[in-house]
Design a protein around this motif. Sequence first.
Motif, mmCIF file in Angstrom:
data_model
loop_
_atom_site.group_PDB
_atom_site.id
_atom_site.type_symbol
_atom_site.label_atom_id
_atom_site.label_comp_id
_atom_site.label_asym_id
_atom_site.label_seq_id
_atom_site.Cartn_x
_atom_site.Cartn_y
_atom_site.Cartn_z
ATOM 1 N N TRP A 1 1.029 -1.008 -0.478
ATOM 2 C CA TRP A 1 0.216 0.128 -0.090
ATOM 3 C C TRP A 1 0.790 1.286 -0.055
ATOM 4 O O TRP A 1 0.483 2.643 -0.477
ATOM 5 N N ILE A 2 1.688 1.002 0.700
ATOM 6 C CA ILE A 2 2.799 2.567 0.999
ATOM 7 C C ILE A 2 3.188 2.461 -0.728
ATOM 8 O O ILE A 2 2.942 3.737 -0.685
ATOM 9 N N PRO A 3 3.911 1.631 -1.101
ATOM 10 C CA PRO A 3 4.662 2.621 -2.695
ATOM 11 C C PRO A 3 3.543 3.276 -3.288
ATOM 12 O O PRO A 3 3.592 3.819 -4.232
ATOM 13 N N PHE A 4 1.601 1.889 -3.308
ATOM 14 C CA PHE A 4 0.971 2.671 -4.103
ATOM 15 C C PHE A 4 0.623 4.111 -3.803
ATOM 16 O O PHE A 4 0.357 5.318 -4.834
ATOM 17 N N LEU A 5 0.282 4.516 -2.782
ATOM 18 C CA LEU A 5 -0.547 5.349 -2.913
ATOM 19 C C LEU A 5 1.169 5.853 -2.697
ATOM 20 O O LEU A 5 0.760 7.611 -3.388
ATOM 21 N N VAL A 6 2.499 6.288 -3.049
ATOM 22 C CA VAL A 6 3.852 6.984 -2.774
ATOM 23 C C VAL A 6 3.540 7.700 -4.505
ATOM 24 O O VAL A 6 3.689 8.510 -4.607
#
Length: 340
Positions: free
Chosen positions: A27-32
């Motif tokens: 999720w974190i790389p996706f949101l970034v």
Amino acid sequence: MTSQIVTRPKTVVVATPRGGRHGGGRWIPFLVRRIGRMLIAMFVIVTAAFVVLRAAGGDPVRAALGPTAPASVVAERRAQLGLDDPLIVQFWNYLTGIVFRGDLGVSLITGRSVNELVEYRLPATVQLAGIAFIVILLIAIPLGLAIAILTAGNRRRPVEVAFTSVTGFFAAVPEYLIGVALLTLFAITIPLLPVAGISGPQSYILPVLALALGASASLSRIARVEALNVLSDDYIRTARSKRLPAAMVYFRHALPNMLTATLTLGGALLATMIAGSVLVERVFNWPGMGSAFVQAIITKDYGIVQGLAIVYAAIILVVNLLVDVVLAILDRRTTILETA
């Protein structure tokens, strides 16, 4: 005595990504990535709005105040707005105002802040679009599923032809033309509903229908295709072979599996519907951002046009992001977290 060697079956341990299928590691790389793309898109939109309006030619202050305005008043307003500065300075001031203060500019005619206008007008636009979106889902999903059940296996060709013809017509007609037709029929010819403005719950009926009819037609066609795909799957045939009640087959097994793609495309329609509400609001004199946007174009108030265009773009980008997030949550088979 014969000895027997007993071997235990080996236990295979399958490693799963930390945090599960939808853990924070994905999720974190996706949101970034997505937020970074949104920021780049917003920068491009702000730049385009700034450049296009100034490339139109002429004096925007003179156009806004009218040809009879005294030259001293025009010069004073230009100085107040910083329009006598070099373009690069104007752009830097505008960009930093948006980024650091959330300042969308001011009206060239009244000097009123665009932020105040958005604060006053945005709720009416959100209410209209939100109610219309709920109506779209309530019409399109049941209709698409019902037509798929009736026409599965190439049955009832007249029903399929009638459905595709009617939905194709409404999908092709612009929302504002549907609004004009509804206004003429149900508010002027047959005075059943209010002509314009907000005067009660009945005031929502015509503008909501104007926004919802075309989108419902488009989404119901998509829902039908998704439902036909689901109804041809093996697990649906298995459920039928077990002689489960038809309601259980359709609503417990088929409906949830057709919702993912339908809701995803429905969310995309919500973004386009918000933009399409501009002219519908004008038709019904709805006190939202759309009518203010059209009025600003007519009066050549480029300050309001520029600010509201940025707000509309930001809403569409945020809605698209939320659609992708919902898709990633609902459909565990999706690869959107890796590719988006």
